[in-house]
Structures are given as C-alpha cells and as structure tokens.
Design an enzyme around this catalytic site. Structure first.
Site, short mmCIF file in Angstrom:
data_model
loop_
_atom_site.label_atom_id
_atom_site.label_comp_id
_atom_site.label_asym_id
_atom_site.label_seq_id
_atom_site.Cartn_x
_atom_site.Cartn_y
_atom_site.Cartn_z
N ARG A 116 0.81 -1.22 0.00
CA ARG A 116 0.00 0.00 0.00
C ARG A 116 0.84 1.27 0.00
O ARG A 116 0.39 2.33 0.42
CB ARG A 116 -0.99 0.02 1.18
CG ARG A 116 -2.00 -1.12 1.11
CD ARG A 116 -3.15 -0.92 2.09
NE ARG A 116 -4.14 -1.95 1.92
CZ ARG A 116 -4.17 -3.08 2.60
NH1 ARG A 116 -3.24 -3.31 3.52
NH2 ARG A 116 -5.10 -3.97 2.40
N LYS A 125 3.57 11.01 -11.66
CA LYS A 125 2.70 10.19 -12.49
C LYS A 125 3.39 8.87 -12.77
O LYS A 125 4.51 8.84 -13.28
CB LYS A 125 2.38 10.90 -13.80
CG LYS A 125 1.31 11.96 -13.70
CD LYS A 125 0.91 12.45 -15.07
CE LYS A 125 -0.24 13.43 -15.00
NZ LYS A 125 -0.63 13.90 -16.35
N GLU A 159 10.52 17.15 -25.19
CA GLU A 159 9.88 17.55 -23.94
C GLU A 159 10.46 18.86 -23.41
O GLU A 159 9.79 19.61 -22.71
CB GLU A 159 10.01 16.44 -22.90
CG GLU A 159 9.26 15.16 -23.23
CD GLU A 159 7.76 15.24 -22.96
OE1 GLU A 159 7.27 16.33 -22.59
OE2 GLU A 159 7.08 14.22 -23.12
N LYS A 163 8.25 22.46 -14.68
CA LYS A 163 7.33 21.38 -14.32
C LYS A 163 7.02 21.39 -12.83
O LYS A 163 5.88 21.17 -12.42
CB LYS A 163 7.90 20.01 -14.72
CG LYS A 163 6.91 18.89 -14.41
CD LYS A 163 7.17 17.61 -15.14
CE LYS A 163 6.01 16.65 -14.95
NZ LYS A 163 6.21 15.36 -15.63
N GLU A 206 -3.94 17.11 -11.29
CA GLU A 206 -4.53 17.48 -12.57
C GLU A 206 -6.03 17.65 -12.47
O GLU A 206 -6.80 17.22 -13.35
CB GLU A 206 -4.18 16.43 -13.64
CG GLU A 206 -4.17 16.97 -15.06
CD GLU A 206 -3.61 16.00 -16.08
OE1 GLU A 206 -4.35 15.62 -16.99
OE2 GLU A 206 -2.43 15.63 -15.95
N ARG A 264 -2.19 21.54 -14.62
CA ARG A 264 -1.22 20.49 -14.94
C ARG A 264 -1.51 19.88 -16.31
O ARG A 264 -0.60 19.35 -16.96
CB ARG A 264 -1.22 19.42 -13.86
CG ARG A 264 -0.17 18.34 -14.11
CD ARG A 264 0.10 17.47 -12.93
NE ARG A 264 1.13 16.48 -13.26
CZ ARG A 264 1.72 15.67 -12.39
NH1 ARG A 264 1.40 15.74 -11.12
NH2 ARG A 264 2.64 14.82 -12.79
N ASN A 278 0.41 18.20 -20.97
CA ASN A 278 0.05 17.17 -21.94
C ASN A 278 0.03 17.69 -23.38
O ASN A 278 -0.46 17.00 -24.27
CB ASN A 278 -1.32 16.57 -21.60
CG ASN A 278 -1.32 15.85 -20.27
OD1 ASN A 278 -0.38 15.14 -19.94
ND2 ASN A 278 -2.36 16.06 -19.47
N HIS A 326 0.28 15.42 -26.42
CA HIS A 326 0.16 14.03 -25.99
C HIS A 326 -1.11 13.33 -26.48
O HIS A 326 -1.09 12.12 -26.69
CB HIS A 326 0.23 13.95 -24.46
CG HIS A 326 1.62 14.13 -23.91
ND1 HIS A 326 2.35 15.28 -24.13
CD2 HIS A 326 2.40 13.31 -23.17
CE1 HIS A 326 3.53 15.15 -23.53
NE2 HIS A 326 3.60 13.98 -22.96
N HIS A 364 -0.11 10.21 -28.26
CA HIS A 364 -0.42 8.88 -27.75
C HIS A 364 -1.15 8.05 -28.81
O HIS A 364 -0.98 6.83 -28.87
CB HIS A 364 -1.27 8.97 -26.48
CG HIS A 364 -0.48 9.34 -25.27
ND1 HIS A 364 -1.08 9.66 -24.06
CD2 HIS A 364 0.86 9.42 -25.05
CE1 HIS A 364 -0.13 9.94 -23.18
NE2 HIS A 364 1.04 9.79 -23.75
N HIS A 372 8.51 7.89 -27.50
CA HIS A 372 7.53 8.79 -26.90
C HIS A 372 7.82 10.25 -27.26
O HIS A 372 6.91 10.99 -27.67
CB HIS A 372 7.53 8.62 -25.38
CG HIS A 372 6.63 9.58 -24.68
ND1 HIS A 372 5.26 9.55 -24.80
CD2 HIS A 372 6.91 10.63 -23.85
CE1 HIS A 372 4.73 10.53 -24.08
NE2 HIS A 372 5.70 11.21 -23.51
#
Length: 366
Positions: free
Chosen positions: A120, A142, A184, A226, A236, A241, A245, A248, A252, A266
């Site tokens: 956990r 993330k 990036e 960032k 987000e 935030r 993206n 993206h 993606h 990527h």
C-alpha cells in the site's frame, strides 16, 4: 549544483541537478535510506551507470541489489509489473524502505507504480538517465503501465522522495534518444514561455551536440517549469497540470498505432503531436499560421517528426481518432485537447469535436 523543490506540503521533495552526481549518489541517499539494503531497478541499457551507482552506495555503507528489466516501452506491462513486485517482496521490501529507479521513463513509471501499490505504498527514488526522463517523467509523481487499450491507463499518483539528475550520463545516450527527450524540453516553451522556445531555437543544436552548459540550463529550466505547474495542480484537477500534456493526445494515438514500440519513441510522438496541435489550431483560426510553421520548422531542424508522414504513420484518420477515445483524460465522453493561441499560449479546450479532428487528420500528408 541546482536544487529545485517540488512544493507539495508533506510530499515535497528536491530535484538535485549536478554533473557527476551519480558518483556521489550514496552520500545523498544515506540520510534517506539509512543502512537498509536498497533494491535498484534498472533497464538492460544502463549497466555502466548501475555499476557507478552501486559503487557509490557501497562507499556510503549501503548494500544494494539489482533487478534488471528489459529496455523498451513493452516493459510497462502487467507481466513485468507482476514480476517486479514479486521480486521486491522476495527481497523483503518493507513499507518504510526505498526502491531506486535507474533508467529512462519506462523504468521510472514502472517502479513508481510498483512502489505505489507494494504494501500500500513504499518510497522510491528517481535517478533518470535519459533527457526525456530528466526533464519530464521523473518529476511529478505520475506512474503507470500500458494496456491494450492505451498508454498509461493503469497507474497512480505517487511522488518520489528525491530525484537525482546527473546530466553527464547523457554522454552515452544515443542521438535518437537525446532528440526524443529534447521534444519535452521544447514543450515547456510552447506551453507558456515563448522566450524559452526562442532560446531552444538558438541553442538546441548546441544542446544536442553535447554542450554541457546548454544541456544543464535546459534541464534546470524544464524541471523548474514542471515543478511549478505540479505544485499548483498535483492531481490534474484544476486544469493547470493538463498543460503539460501538450502534444500528448495526438502523440499517444500515434504511439498506439505504432504498437508502443521503438518504431516511434515517446518524445518523437510528442514532437509530432505538438506540430499537429499547432496545425489544428492554425487551421481553425486559433493561432497564427506562422507560429505553426515555426514549430514544425524547429522539429525538422532538430531531427524530429513534424507530422504523420515524418512519424511513419499512414493509418486512416478514423483509426487514429479511435485510439484517442481511450484517452485517460476523457470525461463525460469528451476528450480535452491542448491547443494554442500562439507559441507560449497553450490552453485546454474541452469542446473539441472529434469529427473536426478526424477531418483534420484525414488531410494530413502521409
């Protein structure tokens, strides 16, 4: 040395940036891990860096044990996650322990998610070894894995305890990987910092050629950008935030079409995605066409794809849009898009018609 704090209250942590830092990682980590045996999860491409890290830990009186993961996006899978968590449990990792992620974004995402769910939640340390992971994925918490339905659809927000960035490890990075990470870097200029985009236009060639000063400035500036955005909107939920993206949603879809493989890295997908986002914005009168041309020209100058053809994607528009329907940011059946009013003026639009996107993609050169 540059230290950037990611300010998140009790979850705040430092990002330490310094050439040669890997050789001194042990002294940096000793106060955090104590004398506990430290698991290091690394990909198969970072053997020399792993040896340096383990020597540094040994010099600080810290024992370590390595787990090697196959390099590549396909390691962000259920099977690898299961194998990794089984190995960490067999090592006796406790909730108060820390696992070190040494490698690129794949390793950071995988280890971050594994430690988020192991007992956990236990601690982890990011030591990114690619430009992309240094300026983006190692910061912000993330984590996740990919599924057949899409990229990063299974994951969690789980912040590292510290991020150690050694720009000198980039000396061994293949040029293609360096270029992918550079996408990036440029993204931060496109989001809300037109001056930084201009800096990239003037200095990107030096950075890619290995100039230490240009490289370290770009990393520190990107991390600070960032950290600021993550500090404002960690989960987000406020929309701030989401600006990270940019490129993206398109990107993606391109990665999914390429099978999340080395056919399209990527960062390459992000570059093409940014170009498409600016192209779409210009086509709909949202931003000057000159800005879209300028963005595409910079990608081309940097050796990065500026559209579908350059990215090696010839799929029909409908199939690309279908990939987008699985976007994890979808809400109420809508998919938010990052569009632009100009360079440094990115904004979130939640009302973009997928029919319009389909029409736009249908006329893109292949």
């Amino acid at each position: 040395m540059t230290i950037v704090q990611v300010a998140l209250g009790t979850r705040s942590y430092d990002v330490v940036i310094e050439a040669g830092l890997l050789t001194r990682a042990g002294e940096r980590l000793a106060p955090l891990v104590g004398k506990r045996r430290v698991p290091i999860v690394a990909d198969a491409n970072v053997g020399a860096h792993l040896a340096t890290l383990r020597s540094s830990l040994t010099a600080a009186g810290i024992e370590s044990e390595a787990i090697i993961i196959p390099a590549g996006e396909k390691s962000k899978s259920w099977a690898t996650l299961e194998s990794l968590t089984d190995q960490l449990l067999a090592m006796g990792v406790e909730r108060g322990d820390h696992v070190v992620a040494l490698g690129g974004g794949v390793i950071g995402d995988l280890v971050g998610f594994a430690t988020a769910i192991l007992k956990r939640g236990c601690g982890f340390v990011q030591i990114p070894t690619t430009l992309l992971s240094q300026v983006d994925s190692s910061v912000g918490g993330k984590t996740g894995i990919n599924t057949r339905a899409g990229k990063n659809l299974i994951g969690a927000f789980h912040q590292p305890k510290v991020v150690l960035i050694d720009p000198s490890v980039l000396d061994t990075l293949p040029l293609r990987e360096l270029r992918a990470g550079y996408a990036e870097v440029v993204k931060y200029g496109l989001i809300d910092d037109a001056d930084f985009f201009a800096w990239c236009e003037a200095n990107g060639e030096r950075l890619l050629a290995g100039d230490p000063a240009a490289r370290e400035y770009a990393i520190a500036h990107s991390v600070a950008a960032k950290a600021r955005i993550v500090g404002e909107d960690e989960f987000e939920t406020l929309g701030r935030r989401a600006l990270l993206n940019l490129g993206h949603t398109f990107g993606h879809a391109l990665e999914a079409e390429a099978g999340f493989s080395d056919k399209l890295l990527h960062g390459e997908a992000v570059a093409a995605g940014c170009a498409l986002a600016f192209g779409y914005s210009a086509a709909h009168g949202l931003c000057p066409i000159e800005d879209a041309v300028r963005v595409a020209a910079h990608w081309q100058a940097a050796g990065l794809p500026s559209g579908l053809a350059a990215a090696g994607i010839d799929a029909p528009a409908e199939r690309l849009v279908e990939h987008m329907r699985h976007d994890k940011k979808a809400s109420g059946g809508n998919i938010p898009f990052l569009l632009a009013r100009g360079i440094g003026q990115t904004y979130l639009d939640k009302q973009v018609s997928l029919d319009d996107v389909r029409e736009f993609l249908a006329i893109q050169p292949r």
